[in-house]
Design a protein around this motif. Structure first.
Motif, mmCIF file in Angstrom:
data_model
loop_
_atom_site.group_PDB
_atom_site.id
_atom_site.type_symbol
_atom_site.label_atom_id
_atom_site.label_comp_id
_atom_site.label_asym_id
_atom_site.label_seq_id
_atom_site.Cartn_x
_atom_site.Cartn_y
_atom_site.Cartn_z
ATOM 1 N N THR A 1 0.978 101.157 -37.848
ATOM 2 C CA THR A 1 0.832 102.113 -36.756
ATOM 3 C C THR A 1 0.070 103.315 -37.311
ATOM 4 O O THR A 1 -0.350 103.313 -38.463
ATOM 5 N N GLU A 2 -0.058 104.344 -36.505
ATOM 6 C CA GLU A 2 -0.754 105.548 -36.960
ATOM 7 C C GLU A 2 0.061 106.324 -37.997
ATOM 8 O O GLU A 2 -0.490 107.086 -38.769
ATOM 9 N N THR A 3 1.368 106.155 -38.043
ATOM 10 C CA THR A 3 2.219 106.939 -38.939
ATOM 11 C C THR A 3 1.980 106.657 -40.422
ATOM 12 O O THR A 3 1.811 107.599 -41.190
ATOM 13 N N LEU B 1 -0.630 105.310 -41.982
ATOM 14 C CA LEU B 1 -2.018 105.344 -42.440
ATOM 15 C C LEU B 1 -2.404 106.627 -43.176
ATOM 16 O O LEU B 1 -3.070 106.544 -44.212
#
Length: 67
Positions: free
Chosen positions: A50-52, A54
């Protein structure tokens, strides 16, 4: 410096990090804060892609020679 390997696990839609040695406390805190968990059987830090997680990976890349 920590050396590590990144594996994008397509089958599980996740990201896995393998370190050459135990990461220092600051890195461990960043990993857990970003949602990474330790898999004691596979010996990897893993999280859903997810974006978290990265930004944490980008930060590790900037401070380490691993890929």
């Amino acid at each position: 410096m920590e050396t590590f390997k990144i594996n994008m696990n397509e089958e599980l839609n996740g990201v896995e990090l393998t370190f050459s040695q135990k990461p220092d406390t600051r890195i461990l805190t960043n990993l857990t804060d970003a949602g990474f968990r330790w898999h004691r059987v596979n010996k990897v830090w893993y999280a859903k892609r997810t974006e978290t997680p990265l930004p944490v990976i980008d930060e590790l890349k900037e401070g380490s020679p691993g890929t």
